[in-house]
Design a protein around this motif. Structure first.
Motif, PDB file in Angstrom:
ATOM      1  N   ASP A 199       3.752  -9.851  19.405  1.00  0.00           N
ATOM      2  CA  ASP A 199       4.344  -8.853  20.292  1.00  0.00           C
ATOM      3  C   ASP A 199       5.437  -8.023  19.617  1.00  0.00           C
ATOM      4  O   ASP A 199       5.997  -7.121  20.233  1.00  0.00           O
ATOM      5  N   VAL A 200       5.747  -8.340  18.364  1.00  0.00           N
ATOM      6  CA  VAL A 200       6.821  -7.624  17.676  1.00  0.00           C
ATOM      7  C   VAL A 200       6.398  -6.188  17.399  1.00  0.00           C
ATOM      8  O   VAL A 200       5.316  -5.940  16.865  1.00  0.00           O
ATOM      9  N   ASP A 201       7.258  -5.246  17.750  1.00  0.00           N
ATOM     10  CA  ASP A 201       7.048  -3.839  17.418  1.00  0.00           C
ATOM     11  C   ASP A 201       7.865  -3.549  16.162  1.00  0.00           C
ATOM     12  O   ASP A 201       9.054  -3.221  16.230  1.00  0.00           O
ATOM     13  N   VAL A 202       7.220  -3.685  14.997  1.00  0.00           N
ATOM     14  CA  VAL A 202       7.932  -3.535  13.730  1.00  0.00           C
ATOM     15  C   VAL A 202       8.503  -2.127  13.589  1.00  0.00           C
ATOM     16  O   VAL A 202       9.621  -1.935  13.083  1.00  0.00           O
ATOM     17  N   ASN A 203       7.776  -1.128  14.018  1.00  0.00           N
ATOM     18  CA  ASN A 203       8.246   0.249  13.908  1.00  0.00           C
ATOM     19  C   ASN A 203       9.543   0.452  14.685  1.00  0.00           C
ATOM     20  O   ASN A 203      10.475   1.115  14.225  1.00  0.00           O
ATOM     21  N   GLU A 204       9.606  -0.141  15.870  1.00  0.00           N
ATOM     22  CA  GLU A 204      10.802  -0.039  16.704  1.00  0.00           C
ATOM     23  C   GLU A 204      11.997  -0.692  16.009  1.00  0.00           C
ATOM     24  O   GLU A 204      13.096  -0.125  15.945  1.00  0.00           O
ATOM     25  N   LEU A 205      11.784  -1.900  15.499  1.00  0.00           N
ATOM     26  CA  LEU A 205      12.861  -2.605  14.799  1.00  0.00           C
ATOM     27  C   LEU A 205      13.303  -1.840  13.553  1.00  0.00           C
ATOM     28  O   LEU A 205      14.493  -1.747  13.246  1.00  0.00           O
TER      29      LEU A 205
ATOM     30  N   ASP B  51      16.416  -3.116   7.018  1.00  0.00           N
ATOM     31  CA  ASP B  51      14.971  -3.043   7.211  1.00  0.00           C
ATOM     32  C   ASP B  51      14.551  -4.127   8.191  1.00  0.00           C
ATOM     33  O   ASP B  51      15.341  -4.978   8.591  1.00  0.00           O
ATOM     34  N   ALA B  52      13.269  -4.073   8.562  1.00  0.00           N
ATOM     35  CA  ALA B  52      12.680  -5.073   9.456  1.00  0.00           C
ATOM     36  C   ALA B  52      11.549  -5.772   8.731  1.00  0.00           C
ATOM     37  O   ALA B  52      10.815  -5.150   7.948  1.00  0.00           O
ATOM     38  N   TYR B  53      11.395  -7.065   8.987  1.00  0.00           N
ATOM     39  CA  TYR B  53      10.392  -7.883   8.311  1.00  0.00           C
ATOM     40  C   TYR B  53       9.659  -8.728   9.342  1.00  0.00           C
ATOM     41  O   TYR B  53      10.231  -9.128  10.363  1.00  0.00           O
TER      42      TYR B  53
ATOM     43  N   ALA C  28      17.014  -0.532  12.167  1.00  0.00           N
ATOM     44  CA  ALA C  28      17.583  -1.096  10.939  1.00  0.00           C
ATOM     45  C   ALA C  28      17.811  -0.042   9.866  1.00  0.00           C
ATOM     46  O   ALA C  28      18.837  -0.042   9.178  1.00  0.00           O
ATOM     47  N   GLN C  29      16.871   0.874   9.730  1.00  0.00           N
ATOM     48  CA  GLN C  29      16.967   1.836   8.637  1.00  0.00           C
ATOM     49  C   GLN C  29      18.079   2.857   8.831  1.00  0.00           C
ATOM     50  O   GLN C  29      18.480   3.519   7.875  1.00  0.00           O
TER      51      GLN C  29
END
Length: 674
Positions: free
Chosen positions: A634-640, A650-652, A644-645
C-alpha cells in the motif's frame, strides 16, 4: 623470533630511549611511534628563524646526522691507552655489520646516526657554502614532512656545499621540518594552523596534499604548483600484531587478503542479514578493530579514504558501502600514526587492533623493540602510496631552478641511501635491505592503485566531512492497524520494522543523538503522534538507564493501535518543525520515518499543503533531512519521495527485513551538502 617474546631477532636491543650522548635517539620519521620529543640541549628551539643556524652549547653548528662526541674517558691502563682509536661508523661506508649482545646490527643500524631534529615545526637549516648569501644567492625556504626531513637536510647541505648556480647566482637551501597539514591549511586559504609563511619548496608526505590545497576555491588559495616528482615512497598497509597475523594464517587466511574481507572483519556493517560490505573469506566478522589516523590531519588517513573510494565507488551499492567504511574509520580514528600502534601492546578485549599505516611506520615501530612486534599485510587489490613530492610553490624562475637542483640532490645515491635507512622505498618501489619476513615487511612492492585526480580528492574529502558528522535523528514508526498484518510466518509488519530499527540503532555510536516517536491517528487526543524517547545523546543517562537502553525498551513496548489510520502528513510536518526548532549545527539533523501505507487522515492536511509547508519552512542554513522507509504493497513511494526530496532526502521500499541494512546505509550516505 626469540623464544621469550615477540621481538624480532633483527631489532637492535641497545637503542636508548634517553637520547643521551652515548645512545643518541634514532629518528625514524614523522610516523615514528616515538613521536616528537622535547628539544635536548644543543638543539634549536621550535621558534628558531630560518636564517639563524642552530648551534650546540659549545657553539658548533647543529648536525642532524652527527653522533655527539662522548665525554673523554678517564686515564686507564697503559695497554688500553696504546690501542688505536676506534673508527666511527660512516653512513656511506662499507663496514660489515657487527653484533651487540648477540643481535646483528645490519642495515637498520645505519639509521642510528639519524638523530631527532627537535620535533615538528623545528627549524633545521642546512649549512650554506661560504659567501653564498644576500643578493648574491638564490635562497629557497624548504618545508619538508618530518618523516623525510633528516634526509632532506643532508641533501640540502650537500647542495649548498657543491656551489651550484641558478640564474647566475649561487643556490642556498634552508630546510625546516613541518606538518604537511599545516602548510596545506595555509595554501588553501582556510586559515593558519601553525605555519604563517609559505615556503618556496614544499615536500609533503603525499601528493594528495597539493591536490587538496590547490583547488580549495577559498580566497587567497595558492594556484598551480611546479612538481618535480617524489623522492621516497611508502605504501599504506594493514599493520597488525604478529600474534594476530599468525592466528589468521592458522585460520587459512591468504597472505594477501582482500580489502573487502578486512573491512568486513573490522565491522563495517554489523548485524546485517545481507551485508553490503561483507566478504566471503575465512576471517571472522567483527574480529578486528580498525585504527586509522585522522584524515583531516594525515595523508595516511586521507589516502585510506581514497583507497575506499577507488575500490567501492564504481561497485553496485558503492555509495552505501563507502558510507559504512567512513563510519568505521570515524569510530576508529586515532590522533596520529603513533597512537595507532598503542593498542598493539595492550591485552585484547572484544576485538583485535589493526592499523592502516605507512609501511615505513611499521619499520619504525619495530625498530623500537616493542613487546609485540607488528607485521605489514599487503591486500590483494593494491594500495595507495605516500610519494613525498618535491613541489615548488614560488613563481620566481631562479627558485624554480633551485628547486629542480634540490630534487636532483634528493635523487642521488647518497640521498637514496639516507631515505632507505629511514625505512622508505625508492620512488620505483625498491625496498631497504632490512625488509624481509623476519622484519614483518615484504621487500616486493605492492601493486599501486591509480593516482586519484585532484577533483576526486576534493570530492572524497567533502564526502568525509559530511559523512563523518554525528547523526541527530528522530525515528518515527507507524503503528496504524495495518501494521499488524503478517509478512512472514509469525512476523508482522510492525515486528519487522522494529527489528530493522533496532539494527539501525546498533550502527550508531554513543555520541549520536536519537529520539523515538510513534504515529497513527489521534494517539494523544487529536494529535496523531506520541513521543516515546526524547531526542538526545545515545550515551546520556536518563535516570537508571542510558538513552540507548531507553530506545531498546521503547521498541519492545511499541504496539499497534487497533483500527488506527495513518496520520502521515500531520506527523511529518510536526517532526520537521520540531527538528528545525531544535537544530544543532554540529550534527546532521534528520528524520527517519517508517510506514506501511499512505496518508489516511481525512481531517488532516493534504499532500499539497504538506509540500507547501516544508518548501516554505526549509532553511538551507539549518537543513533537516527527511528519509522514509516503506514496507508493504500500500506504500505510495512517489508520495513519500515528493516529501523527502524537498529536503534532499529520499524514500525507500524494503521488501524483506534483510534489505533494510543496505537501505539504512544508503540513507546515511545521503547527507546535506555543507
Amino acid at each position: 623470533m626469540s623464544g621469550h617474546d615477540d621481538v624480532p631477532d633483527w631489532a637492535p636491543r641497545n637503542l636508548s630511549d634517553t637520547g643521551g650522548h652515548d645512545n643518541p635517539y634514532t629518528f625514524l620519521g614523522a610516523s615514528d611511534p616515538g613521536g616528537a620529543r622535547e628539544p635536548q640541549p644543543g638543539t634549536p628551539h621550535p621558534g628558531t628563524p630560518r636564517h639563524g643556524t642552530p648551534r650546540t652549547e659549545s657553539g658548533e653548528p647543529f648536525d642532524a646526522f652527527k653522533r655527539p662526541d662522548r665525554a673523554p674517558r678517564p686515564p686507564g691502563p697503559a695497554h688500553a691507552a696504546a690501542k688505536p682509536p676506534r673508527r666511527r661508523l660512516s653512513l656511506g661506508g662499507h663496514r660489515p655489520p657487527r653484533r651487540v649482545g648477540g643481535i646483528l646490527l645490519g642495515p637498520l643500524a645505519g639509521a642510528v646516526g639519524l638523530v631527532l631534529l627537535t620535533g615538528l615545526g623545528a627549524y633545521a637549516v642546512a649549512a650554506a657554502a661560504g659567501g653564498c648569501s644576500g643578493d648574491d644567492a638564490v635562497t629557497i625556504g624548504v618545508d619538508a614532512a618530518p618523516d623525510v626531513a633528516p634526509a632532506v637536510v643532508r641533501a640540502a647541505r650537500r647542495l649548498n656545499d657543491a656551489g651550484h648556480k641558478a640564474e647566475g647566482k649561487c643556490v642556498r637551501a634552508e630546510v625546516r621540518s613541518t606538518d604537511p597539514a599545516a602548510v596545506a591549511t595555509l595554501l588553501s586559504g582556510k586559515g593558519v594552523a601553525g605555519v604563517t609563511q609559505k615556503p618556496d619548496v614544499w615536500i609533503p608526505d603525499s601528493s594528495l596534499w597539493p591536490k587538496l590545497a590547490g583547488g580549495s576555491g577559498q580566497a587567497g588559495a595558492a594556484g598551480a604548483f611546479t612538481q618535480f616528482g617524489g623522492i621516497a615512497s611508502s605504501p599504506i598497509v594493514v599493520a597488525m600484531p604478529s600474534g594476530l597475523a599468525t592466528q589468521l594464517r592458522n585460520l587459512g587466511a591468504p597472505a594477501q587478503p582482500s580489502w573487502k574481507e578486512l573491512l568486513a572483519a573490522a565491522g563495517t556493517a554489523s548485524n546485517a542479514e545481507e551485508d553490503p560490505a561483507g566478504g566471503d573469506g575465512v576471517i571472522p566478522a567483527r574480529l578486528l578493530r580498525l585504527q586509522v589516523p585522522d584524515p583531516n590531519r594525515t595523508a595516511t588517513g586521507m589516502g585510506s579514504l581514497m583507497l575506499a573510494s577507488a575500490l567501492l565507488g564504481r561497485a553496485a551499492g558503492g555509495e552505501a558501502q563507502f558510507a559504512g567504511v567512513v563510519r568505521t574509520i570515524r569510530e576508529g580514528t586515532a590522533a596520529s600514526v603513533k597512537a595507532e600502534f598503542t593498542p598493539f601492546g595492550q591485552p585484547a578485549t572484544d576485538r583485535y587492533p589493526v592499523a592502516l599505516a605507512p609501511e615505513q611506520a611499521v619499520y619504525a615501530y619495530n625498530a623500537r623493540r616493542p613487546a609485540t612486534a607488528a607485521v605489514a599485510v599487503y591486500p590483494a587489490e593494491g594500495t595507495v602510496y605516500l610519494d613525498h613530492p618535491v613541489t615548488v610553490l614560488s613563481k620566481d624562475p631562479g627558485k624554480v631552478a633551485a628547486g629542480r637542483l634540490l630534487k636532483k640532490a634528493l635523487s642521488d645515491r647518497a640521498a637514496r641511501g639516507d631515505l632507505q635507512r629511514l625505512g622508505f622505498r625508492t620512488p620505483g618501489g625498491t625496498a631497504p635491505a632490512a625488509f624481509s619476513a623476519r622484519t614483518g615487511l615484504d621487500p616486493r612492492p605492492p601493486k599501486a592503485l591509480p593516482a586519484t585526480p585532484a577533483a576526486q580528492v576534493r570530492s572524497t574529502m567533502q564526502s568525509w566531512a559530511q559523512l563523518s558528522l554525528s547523526i541527530r535523528m528522530l525515528s518515527i514508526i507507524d503503528v496504524s492497524g495495518s501494521m499488524d498484518e503478517k509478512i512472514a510466518p509469525d512476523v508482522t509488519r510492525l515486528q519487522a520494522t522494529v527489528r530493522t530499527a533496532q539494527g539501525g540503532l546498533s550502527l550508531l555510536p554513543d555520541d549520536s543523538e536519537l529520539g523515538q516517536w510513534v504515529f497513527s491517528t489521534e494517539l494523544e487526543g487529536s494529535q496523531d503522534w506520541r513521543e516515546m524517547v526524547s531526542v538526545g545523546p545515545l550515551g546520556e543517562r536518563l535516570g537508571s538507564a542510558t538513552r540507548r537502553q531507553r530506545m531498546l525498551s521503547a521498541f519492545a513496548q511499541i504496539r499497534v493501535k487497533e483500527h488506527g489510520d495513518t496520520g502521515l502528513y500531520d506527523t511529518v510536518m510536526a517532526a520537521f518543525d520540531y527538528m528545525k526548532r531544535t537544530y544543532k549545527p554540529e550534527y546532521v539533523n534528520s528524520i527517519l520515518l517508517w510506514t506501511d501505507g499512505r496518508n489516511e487522515d481525512p481531517g488532516g492536511p493534504s499532500l499539497a499543503e504538506t509540500l507547501d509547508h516544508i518548501r516554505r519552512e526549509y532553511d538551507p542554513e539549518r537543513p533537516v533531512l527527511i528519509n522514509m522507509f516503506g514496507n508493504g504493497e500500500d506504500v505510495d513511494v512517489n508520495e513519500l519521495r515528493q516529501i523527502a526530496q524537498l529536503t534532499r532526502g529520499d524514500a525507500y521500499v524494503a521488501d524483506t527485513p534483510g534489505q533494510v541494512q543496505a537501505l539504512f546505509l544508503r540513507a546515511l550516505s545521503q547527507r546535506v551538502s555543507p
